[in-house]
Design a protein around this motif. Structure first.
Motif, PDB file in Angstrom:
ATOM      1  N   TYR A 197       0.801  -1.228   0.000  1.00  0.00           N
ATOM      2  CA  TYR A 197       0.000   0.000   0.000  1.00  0.00           C
ATOM      3  C   TYR A 197       0.837   1.284   0.000  1.00  0.00           C
ATOM      4  O   TYR A 197       0.460   2.282   0.593  1.00  0.00           O
ATOM      5  N   ILE A 198       1.948   1.244  -0.708  1.00  0.00           N
ATOM      6  CA  ILE A 198       2.737   2.463  -0.887  1.00  0.00           C
ATOM      7  C   ILE A 198       2.292   3.171  -2.160  1.00  0.00           C
ATOM      8  O   ILE A 198       2.220   4.405  -2.204  1.00  0.00           O
ATOM      9  N   VAL A 199       1.984   2.409  -3.209  1.00  0.00           N
ATOM     10  CA  VAL A 199       1.554   3.006  -4.478  1.00  0.00           C
ATOM     11  C   VAL A 199       0.295   2.314  -4.980  1.00  0.00           C
ATOM     12  O   VAL A 199      -0.074   1.232  -4.525  1.00  0.00           O
ATOM     13  N   ARG A 200      -0.342   2.949  -5.959  1.00  0.00           N
ATOM     14  CA  ARG A 200      -1.461   2.356  -6.698  1.00  0.00           C
ATOM     15  C   ARG A 200      -1.214   2.645  -8.179  1.00  0.00           C
ATOM     16  O   ARG A 200      -0.892   3.784  -8.550  1.00  0.00           O
ATOM     17  N   ILE A 201      -1.351   1.630  -9.010  1.00  0.00           N
ATOM     18  CA  ILE A 201      -1.194   1.790 -10.450  1.00  0.00           C
ATOM     19  C   ILE A 201      -2.580   1.887 -11.083  1.00  0.00           C
ATOM     20  O   ILE A 201      -3.435   1.024 -10.857  1.00  0.00           O
ATOM     21  N   ILE A 202      -2.813   2.945 -11.846  1.00  0.00           N
ATOM     22  CA  ILE A 202      -4.095   3.184 -12.499  1.00  0.00           C
ATOM     23  C   ILE A 202      -3.949   2.893 -13.990  1.00  0.00           C
ATOM     24  O   ILE A 202      -3.085   3.456 -14.665  1.00  0.00           O
ATOM     25  N   ARG A 203      -4.793   2.027 -14.497  1.00  0.00           N
ATOM     26  CA  ARG A 203      -4.713   1.627 -15.900  1.00  0.00           C
ATOM     27  C   ARG A 203      -5.594   2.517 -16.772  1.00  0.00           C
ATOM     28  O   ARG A 203      -6.538   3.129 -16.286  1.00  0.00           O
ATOM     29  N   PRO A 204      -5.320   2.569 -18.053  1.00  0.00           N
ATOM     30  CA  PRO A 204      -6.083   3.445 -18.953  1.00  0.00           C
ATOM     31  C   PRO A 204      -7.449   2.867 -19.302  1.00  0.00           C
ATOM     32  O   PRO A 204      -7.631   1.650 -19.329  1.00  0.00           O
ATOM     33  N   TYR A 205      -8.381   3.750 -19.601  1.00  0.00           N
ATOM     34  CA  TYR A 205      -9.732   3.360 -19.983  1.00  0.00           C
ATOM     35  C   TYR A 205      -9.895   3.446 -21.492  1.00  0.00           C
ATOM     36  O   TYR A 205      -9.519   4.437 -22.115  1.00  0.00           O
ATOM     37  N   TYR A 206     -10.442   2.390 -22.076  1.00  0.00           N
ATOM     38  CA  TYR A 206     -10.764   2.392 -23.497  1.00  0.00           C
ATOM     39  C   TYR A 206     -12.103   1.698 -23.696  1.00  0.00           C
ATOM     40  O   TYR A 206     -12.498   0.859 -22.884  1.00  0.00           O
ATOM     41  N   LYS A 207     -12.796   2.030 -24.773  1.00  0.00           N
ATOM     42  CA  LYS A 207     -14.047   1.342 -25.077  1.00  0.00           C
ATOM     43  C   LYS A 207     -13.805  -0.153 -25.236  1.00  0.00           C
ATOM     44  O   LYS A 207     -14.579  -0.985 -24.793  1.00  0.00           O
ATOM     45  N   ASN A 208     -12.730  -0.480 -25.910  1.00  0.00           N
ATOM     46  CA  ASN A 208     -12.351  -1.882 -26.088  1.00  0.00           C
ATOM     47  C   ASN A 208     -11.648  -2.338 -24.807  1.00  0.00           C
ATOM     48  O   ASN A 208     -10.525  -1.925 -24.534  1.00  0.00           O
ATOM     49  N   LEU A 209     -12.286  -3.187 -24.011  1.00  0.00           N
ATOM     50  CA  LEU A 209     -11.738  -3.569 -22.711  1.00  0.00           C
ATOM     51  C   LEU A 209     -10.363  -4.211 -22.828  1.00  0.00           C
ATOM     52  O   LEU A 209      -9.518  -4.056 -21.960  1.00  0.00           O
ATOM     53  N   ASN A 210     -10.122  -4.937 -23.917  1.00  0.00           N
ATOM     54  CA  ASN A 210      -8.830  -5.611 -24.072  1.00  0.00           C
ATOM     55  C   ASN A 210      -7.669  -4.637 -24.164  1.00  0.00           C
ATOM     56  O   ASN A 210      -6.538  -4.974 -23.864  1.00  0.00           O
ATOM     57  N   LYS A 211      -7.948  -3.418 -24.578  1.00  0.00           N
ATOM     58  CA  LYS A 211      -6.876  -2.434 -24.720  1.00  0.00           C
ATOM     59  C   LYS A 211      -6.437  -1.842 -23.384  1.00  0.00           C
ATOM     60  O   LYS A 211      -5.393  -1.236 -23.290  1.00  0.00           O
ATOM     61  N   ARG A 212      -7.260  -2.022 -22.358  1.00  0.00           N
ATOM     62  CA  ARG A 212      -6.915  -1.435 -21.068  1.00  0.00           C
ATOM     63  C   ARG A 212      -5.589  -1.969 -20.538  1.00  0.00           C
ATOM     64  O   ARG A 212      -4.822  -1.251 -19.925  1.00  0.00           O
ATOM     65  N   LEU A 213      -5.342  -3.229 -20.776  1.00  0.00           N
ATOM     66  CA  LEU A 213      -4.150  -3.852 -20.226  1.00  0.00           C
ATOM     67  C   LEU A 213      -2.946  -3.733 -21.148  1.00  0.00           C
ATOM     68  O   LEU A 213      -1.848  -4.069 -20.753  1.00  0.00           O
ATOM     69  N   SER A 214      -3.158  -3.260 -22.354  1.00  0.00           N
ATOM     70  CA  SER A 214      -2.062  -3.213 -23.313  1.00  0.00           C
ATOM     71  C   SER A 214      -1.452  -1.824 -23.459  1.00  0.00           C
ATOM     72  O   SER A 214      -0.508  -1.645 -24.206  1.00  0.00           O
ATOM     73  N   LYS A 215      -1.994  -0.835 -22.748  1.00  0.00           N
ATOM     74  CA  LYS A 215      -1.482   0.524 -22.817  1.00  0.00           C
ATOM     75  C   LYS A 215      -0.782   0.887 -21.510  1.00  0.00           C
ATOM     76  O   LYS A 215      -0.879   0.200 -20.501  1.00  0.00           O
ATOM     77  N   SER A 216      -0.088   2.010 -21.512  1.00  0.00           N
ATOM     78  CA  SER A 216       0.693   2.426 -20.345  1.00  0.00           C
ATOM     79  C   SER A 216      -0.200   2.837 -19.177  1.00  0.00           C
ATOM     80  O   SER A 216      -1.242   3.471 -19.361  1.00  0.00           O
ATOM     81  N   SER A 217       0.229   2.496 -17.981  1.00  0.00           N
ATOM     82  CA  SER A 217      -0.500   2.838 -16.761  1.00  0.00           C
ATOM     83  C   SER A 217       0.126   4.070 -16.111  1.00  0.00           C
ATOM     84  O   SER A 217       1.210   4.513 -16.500  1.00  0.00           O
ATOM     85  N   LYS A 218      -0.570   4.614 -15.116  1.00  0.00           N
ATOM     86  CA  LYS A 218      -0.048   5.745 -14.354  1.00  0.00           C
ATOM     87  C   LYS A 218       0.224   5.312 -12.924  1.00  0.00           C
ATOM     88  O   LYS A 218      -0.444   4.432 -12.377  1.00  0.00           O
ATOM     89  N   LEU A 219       1.223   5.935 -12.333  1.00  0.00           N
ATOM     90  CA  LEU A 219       1.667   5.581 -10.988  1.00  0.00           C
ATOM     91  C   LEU A 219       1.266   6.676  -9.998  1.00  0.00           C
ATOM     92  O   LEU A 219       1.481   7.861 -10.269  1.00  0.00           O
ATOM     93  N   TYR A 220       0.706   6.263  -8.877  1.00  0.00           N
ATOM     94  CA  TYR A 220       0.355   7.211  -7.813  1.00  0.00           C
ATOM     95  C   TYR A 220       0.793   6.651  -6.461  1.00  0.00           C
ATOM     96  O   TYR A 220       0.566   5.475  -6.165  1.00  0.00           O
ATOM     97  N   PHE A 221       1.398   7.507  -5.653  1.00  0.00           N
ATOM     98  CA  PHE A 221       1.663   7.140  -4.266  1.00  0.00           C
ATOM     99  C   PHE A 221       0.388   7.361  -3.463  1.00  0.00           C
ATOM    100  O   PHE A 221      -0.432   8.214  -3.801  1.00  0.00           O
ATOM    101  N   LEU A 222       0.228   6.593  -2.389  1.00  0.00           N
ATOM    102  CA  LEU A 222      -0.996   6.681  -1.599  1.00  0.00           C
ATOM    103  C   LEU A 222      -0.899   7.665  -0.441  1.00  0.00           C
ATOM    104  O   LEU A 222      -1.882   7.904   0.254  1.00  0.00           O
ATOM    105  N   ASP A 223       0.280   8.230  -0.237  1.00  0.00           N
ATOM    106  CA  ASP A 223       0.398   9.329   0.730  1.00  0.00           C
ATOM    107  C   ASP A 223       1.289  10.403   0.140  1.00  0.00           C
ATOM    108  O   ASP A 223       2.463  10.165  -0.145  1.00  0.00           O
TER     109      ASP A 223
END
Length: 388
Positions: free
Chosen positions: A231-257
């Motif tokens: 629970y130090i970071v959370r990775i947020i994935r991209p949203y696309y209409k095509n659900l399969n593309k969500r996992l194939s594109k770059s994610s964003k990194l966020y710290f939780l504090d």
């Protein structure tokens, strides 16, 4: 000083529905204090105490017989065998709220729960304090809020944030990292942690992080997974209409504090933050962490993403409700600019099933205008509640 946690009513409600409650979250997020305050009549045992750990391991049945009415067991991941014994007890007794378990290592907890306690326990995630819990309607400056962060002990004991977070990083690396993965060079992991802090709120480039740290991409992914499970970071994935593309594109990194990020970036004084080049990313980190706190405090595991296309249209936060989406832009500016809304308008005009659109910004006023819900950073909680 005890700060009442927003999650308390949900915790009490679930304890009347399930025989076991499991609370997980980062170290020092207030788990122990929460359960002691919420269940003051329950006996408390911490398995950080080596004597208690050894007593259980030597005679599990005898140990558990000491608690005929149940107990609070803290840091249960240190005694993984306990889960199968608890399963047998609750299956016989069927007493609601009998055991309250806490732990700070998500992966080990969930793995053991799925094997022994599936269907027998409610799982609660507790992150550090929220803006609403700490400040209510009396928040100081935005810069001060970001600089301090939200670990409860800083407020309870009025600690210096830099010192407290420095000790936090040292203990996290020395204890959790050393226990969870075999790293010979802990100082290299600390460098990795600081490099990640410089990328909070940004699109993840694994190869760039690997190059800067002098490690391979496989190791970067392994270490990021560790940061997520603790629970130090959370990775947020991209949203696309095509659900399969969500996992194939770059994610964003966020710290939780966000205060922890300030420390890792070398910010030692409030004045250093005010003109920092990453202030916008720190503000975005603050908002995303508040979104997750609100969701977890409401016992919701939110389906959140960000939107970005090849034409550089980007919306910071998308709530996926299957048949519709809600979108939020996050801007640290204290004055509202019409450009803040252009990408949200683009999604609407592109035919996405947008139900609600909102803006969280660095100013003080909250209102609704032209169909957009505009919220001051001080009122994040109220806006998020209607978008989740």
């Amino acid at each position: 000083m005890y700060i009442k946690r927003e999650i308390t009513p949900s915790l009490i409600k679930l304890s009347k529905q399930y025989p076991i409650i499991t609370i997980t979250g980062p170290r020092q997020s207030g788990k122990t204090t929460l359960v002691k305050k919420t269940f003051p009549k329950k006996l408390y045992v911490s398995f950080e105490d080596l004597d208690q750990k050894q007593t259980f391991e030597q005679d599990p049945h005898g140990f558990l017989e000491r608690f005929p009415n149940g107990a609070i067991f803290d840091e249960v991941q240190k005694v993984p065998d306990i889960f199968s014994y608890l399963q047998g007890i609750v299956d016989k007794t069927d007493i609601k709220g009998m055991y309250i378990l806490t732990g700070s290592q998500q992966f080990e907890l969930i793995e053991n729960i799925s094997q022994s306690l599936a269907g027998r326990t409610a799982i609660i995630k507790l992150l550090p304090l929220s803006i609403e819990e700490v400040y209510g309607d009396n928040a100081p400056s935005l810069e001060s809020v970001i600089y301090k962060g939200f670990y409860p002990r800083i407020f309870k004991d009025k600690l210096d944030p830099t010192q407290a977070l420095g000790f936090y990083v040292s203990s996290y690396i020395e204890r959790d990292v050393r226990q969870l993965i075999n790293i010979q060079n802990l100082s290299l992991f600390e460098v990795f942690l600081k490099i990640c802090a410089g990328r909070t709120g940004q699109v993840l480039n694994y190869a760039a992080v690997a190059s800067e740290c002098g490690i391979d991409v496989k190791t970067v992914k392994k270490w990021l997974s560790l940061l997520e499970t603790s629970y130090i970071v959370r990775i947020i994935r991209p949203y696309y209409k095509n659900l399969n593309k969500r996992l194939s594109k770059s994610s964003k990194l966020y710290f939780l504090d966000v205060g922890l990020v300030c420390y890792l970036l070398g910010i030692r004084k409030l004045e250093q933050l005010q003109a920092h080049p990453l202030f916008g990313a720190l503000f975005e980190t603050l908002v995303i962490s508040e979104v997750l706190k609100k969701a977890y405090n409401s016992i919701i595991d939110p389906s959140i993403y960000y939107y970005r296309d090849r034409y550089a249209h980007e919306v910071d936060l998308v709530f996926d409700h299957v048949t519709s989406i809600n979108q939020i832009e996050i801007k640290s500016g204290k004055t509202i600019n019409k450009d803040f809304f252009k990408n949200m308008k683009y999604l609407i005009d592109s035919g996405y099933p947008v139900k609600l659109s909102g803006l969280i910004y660095g100013g003080d006023d909250s209102y609704k205008s032209a169909g957009y819900h505009i919220a001051s950073w001080k009122k994040i909680s109220k806006l998020i509640a209607s978008f989740m």
